[in-house]
Design a protein around this motif. Structure first.
Motif, PDB file in Angstrom:
ATOM      1  N   GLN A 136       0.856  -1.501   0.288  1.00  0.00           N
ATOM      2  CA  GLN A 136       0.056   0.103   0.055  1.00  0.00           C
ATOM      3  C   GLN A 136       0.719   1.059   0.232  1.00  0.00           C
ATOM      4  O   GLN A 136      -0.011   2.188   0.050  1.00  0.00           O
ATOM      5  CB  GLN A 136      -1.270   0.019   1.018  1.00  0.00           C
ATOM      6  CG  GLN A 136      -2.386  -0.967   0.746  1.00  0.00           C
ATOM      7  CD  GLN A 136      -3.008  -1.650   2.271  1.00  0.00           C
ATOM      8  OE1 GLN A 136      -2.583  -0.481   3.071  1.00  0.00           O
ATOM      9  NE2 GLN A 136      -3.862  -1.732   1.682  1.00  0.00           N
ATOM     10  N   THR A 137       2.499   1.526  -0.138  1.00  0.00           N
ATOM     11  CA  THR A 137       2.360   2.710  -0.463  1.00  0.00           C
ATOM     12  C   THR A 137       3.007   2.426  -2.020  1.00  0.00           C
ATOM     13  O   THR A 137       2.617   2.553  -2.683  1.00  0.00           O
ATOM     14  CB  THR A 137       3.866   1.548  -0.349  1.00  0.00           C
ATOM     15  OG1 THR A 137       4.012   0.658  -0.640  1.00  0.00           O
ATOM     16  CG2 THR A 137       4.640   1.461   1.880  1.00  0.00           C
ATOM     17  N   PRO A 138       3.964   3.868  -2.380  1.00  0.00           N
ATOM     18  CA  PRO A 138       3.747   4.669  -3.333  1.00  0.00           C
ATOM     19  C   PRO A 138       4.228   3.349  -4.169  1.00  0.00           C
ATOM     20  O   PRO A 138       4.256   4.011  -5.870  1.00  0.00           O
ATOM     21  CB  PRO A 138       3.811   6.568  -3.651  1.00  0.00           C
ATOM     22  CG  PRO A 138       4.321   6.521  -1.347  1.00  0.00           C
ATOM     23  CD  PRO A 138       3.983   5.047  -0.739  1.00  0.00           C
ATOM     24  N   TYR A 139       5.139   3.193  -4.057  1.00  0.00           N
ATOM     25  CA  TYR A 139       6.133   2.490  -4.900  1.00  0.00           C
ATOM     26  C   TYR A 139       6.487   1.833  -4.141  1.00  0.00           C
ATOM     27  O   TYR A 139       6.927   1.628  -2.790  1.00  0.00           O
ATOM     28  CB  TYR A 139       7.053   3.545  -5.574  1.00  0.00           C
ATOM     29  CG  TYR A 139       8.530   4.252  -5.130  1.00  0.00           C
ATOM     30  CD1 TYR A 139       9.569   3.187  -4.911  1.00  0.00           C
ATOM     31  CD2 TYR A 139       8.083   5.392  -4.013  1.00  0.00           C
ATOM     32  CE1 TYR A 139      10.635   4.137  -3.511  1.00  0.00           C
ATOM     33  CE2 TYR A 139       9.317   5.372  -2.844  1.00  0.00           C
ATOM     34  CZ  TYR A 139      10.740   4.331  -3.177  1.00  0.00           C
ATOM     35  OH  TYR A 139      11.006   5.348  -2.298  1.00  0.00           O
ATOM     36  N   VAL A 140       7.126   0.244  -4.872  1.00  0.00           N
ATOM     37  CA  VAL A 140       7.995  -0.497  -4.265  1.00  0.00           C
ATOM     38  C   VAL A 140       9.467  -1.125  -4.983  1.00  0.00           C
ATOM     39  O   VAL A 140       9.379  -0.472  -6.358  1.00  0.00           O
ATOM     40  CB  VAL A 140       7.280  -2.077  -4.020  1.00  0.00           C
ATOM     41  CG1 VAL A 140       6.093  -1.399  -3.593  1.00  0.00           C
ATOM     42  CG2 VAL A 140       6.194  -2.288  -6.077  1.00  0.00           C
ATOM     43  N   LEU A 141      10.135  -1.517  -4.761  1.00  0.00           N
ATOM     44  CA  LEU A 141      10.809  -2.110  -5.156  1.00  0.00           C
ATOM     45  C   LEU A 141      11.009  -4.121  -5.641  1.00  0.00           C
ATOM     46  O   LEU A 141      10.973  -4.574  -4.488  1.00  0.00           O
ATOM     47  CB  LEU A 141      12.352  -2.135  -4.298  1.00  0.00           C
ATOM     48  CG  LEU A 141      12.754  -0.446  -3.877  1.00  0.00           C
ATOM     49  CD1 LEU A 141      13.973  -0.416  -3.349  1.00  0.00           C
ATOM     50  CD2 LEU A 141      13.134   0.209  -5.221  1.00  0.00           C
ATOM     51  N   LYS A 142      11.885  -3.848  -6.803  1.00  0.00           N
ATOM     52  CA  LYS A 142      11.766  -5.490  -6.911  1.00  0.00           C
ATOM     53  C   LYS A 142      13.721  -5.701  -7.145  1.00  0.00           C
ATOM     54  O   LYS A 142      14.093  -5.309  -8.193  1.00  0.00           O
ATOM     55  CB  LYS A 142      10.987  -5.776  -7.981  1.00  0.00           C
ATOM     56  CG  LYS A 142      11.159  -7.642  -8.981  1.00  0.00           C
ATOM     57  CD  LYS A 142      11.163  -7.823  -9.811  1.00  0.00           C
ATOM     58  CE  LYS A 142      10.494  -9.539  -9.904  1.00  0.00           C
ATOM     59  NZ  LYS A 142      10.083  -9.765 -11.589  1.00  0.00           N
ATOM     60  N   GLU A 143      14.144  -6.898  -6.464  1.00  0.00           N
ATOM     61  CA  GLU A 143      15.652  -6.112  -6.397  1.00  0.00           C
ATOM     62  C   GLU A 143      15.755  -7.600  -6.751  1.00  0.00           C
ATOM     63  O   GLU A 143      15.694  -8.415  -6.487  1.00  0.00           O
ATOM     64  CB  GLU A 143      16.237  -6.490  -5.029  1.00  0.00           C
ATOM     65  CG  GLU A 143      17.408  -6.842  -5.459  1.00  0.00           C
ATOM     66  CD  GLU A 143      18.315  -6.794  -3.404  1.00  0.00           C
ATOM     67  OE1 GLU A 143      17.748  -6.667  -2.931  1.00  0.00           O
ATOM     68  OE2 GLU A 143      19.543  -7.335  -3.335  1.00  0.00           O
TER      69      GLU A 143
END
Ligand code: ATP
Length: 203
Positions: free
Chosen positions: A105-112
């Motif tokens: 539910q955050t403005p953006y996410v990271l995919k590492e």
């Protein structure tokens, strides 16, 4: 509204994990594709069946954990078999990641992922960050971190990854982790950028 999806990659020892930890302290969820792939190989029923069918029942021990030694021997130095294994694992990771994104539910996410470009999964992401560091620093870091690896082994891994210049060329943003620029400042700048990009998308 789905969060903005940012991919983060970089060669071995570039400092991806370190950079992701900084984003995580800002409250940004990070999907570690390499760790999830390993985990799914011992927990995902569909993947387990497919691996057993392709590489034999011996791929798993009697306690149902993956026999990494057996599988390593079977696919090691066999480009084609390694590709087959990757082709089994990637779709399952993609599905797992999709489910994960919808729960954030955050403005953006990271995919590492170490091989984001090589595996082609970067295409589905909104923006890509490459973490960059000179070769000699990367080798020094990995030798300091992984006591079991020799310099020759590290160079061999590097030779099988896409060259860094190529990654930087394909990136939307580069974080320089070359010990001459502050990484935290660069992360904060991107954090602000991605948070406001998402706000624009919701307007
Ligand atoms: P891999 O592809 O192997 O997962 P990585 O890109 O995730 O590598 P890290 O594990 O983040 O790299 O960093 C490699 C090592 O270098 C770690 O021990 C980390 O703590 C150290 N390191 C990374 N960046 C810096 C830095 N700017 N200063 C000092 N040490 C660093």
């Amino acid at each position: 509204m789905r969060p903005l999806q940012i991919g983060i990659t970089g060669g071995i020892g570039s400092g991806k994990t370190l950079v992701c930890k900084i984003f995580a302290t800002l409250g940004i969820p990070v999907y570690d594709a390499d760790s999830r792939a390993k985990a799914l190989m011992t927990t995902d029923g569909i993947l387990i069946s497919a691996i057993k069918k392709e590489f034999g029942e011996l791929s798993y021990k009697t306690d149902n954990t993956l026999d990494r030694e057996y599988l390593g021997r079977t696919v090691f130095n066999h480009e084609e078999r390694l590709q087959t294994l990757n082709n089994l694992v990637h779709p399952r990771v993609a599905e797992d990641y999709e489910g994960w994104v919808t729960r954030q539910q955050t403005p953006y996410v990271l995919k590492e992922a170490a091989l984001l470009f090589e595996a082609g999964s970067y295409k589905a992401l909104d923006r890509i960050i490459v973490v960059s560091a000179p070769l000699y620093i990367r080798i020094r870091r990995v030798l300091g971190r992984d006591r079991h690896r020799t310099e020759e082994q590290v160079r061999d891994i590097i030779s099988r990854q896409l060259p860094e210049e190529e990654k930087v060329r394909m990136a939307d943003f580069v974080i320089y982790n070359d010990e001459s620029q502050l990484v935290i400042t660069q992360v904060l700048e991107l954090h602000h950028k991605f948070s406001t990009m998402q706000m624009k998308r919701t307007q």
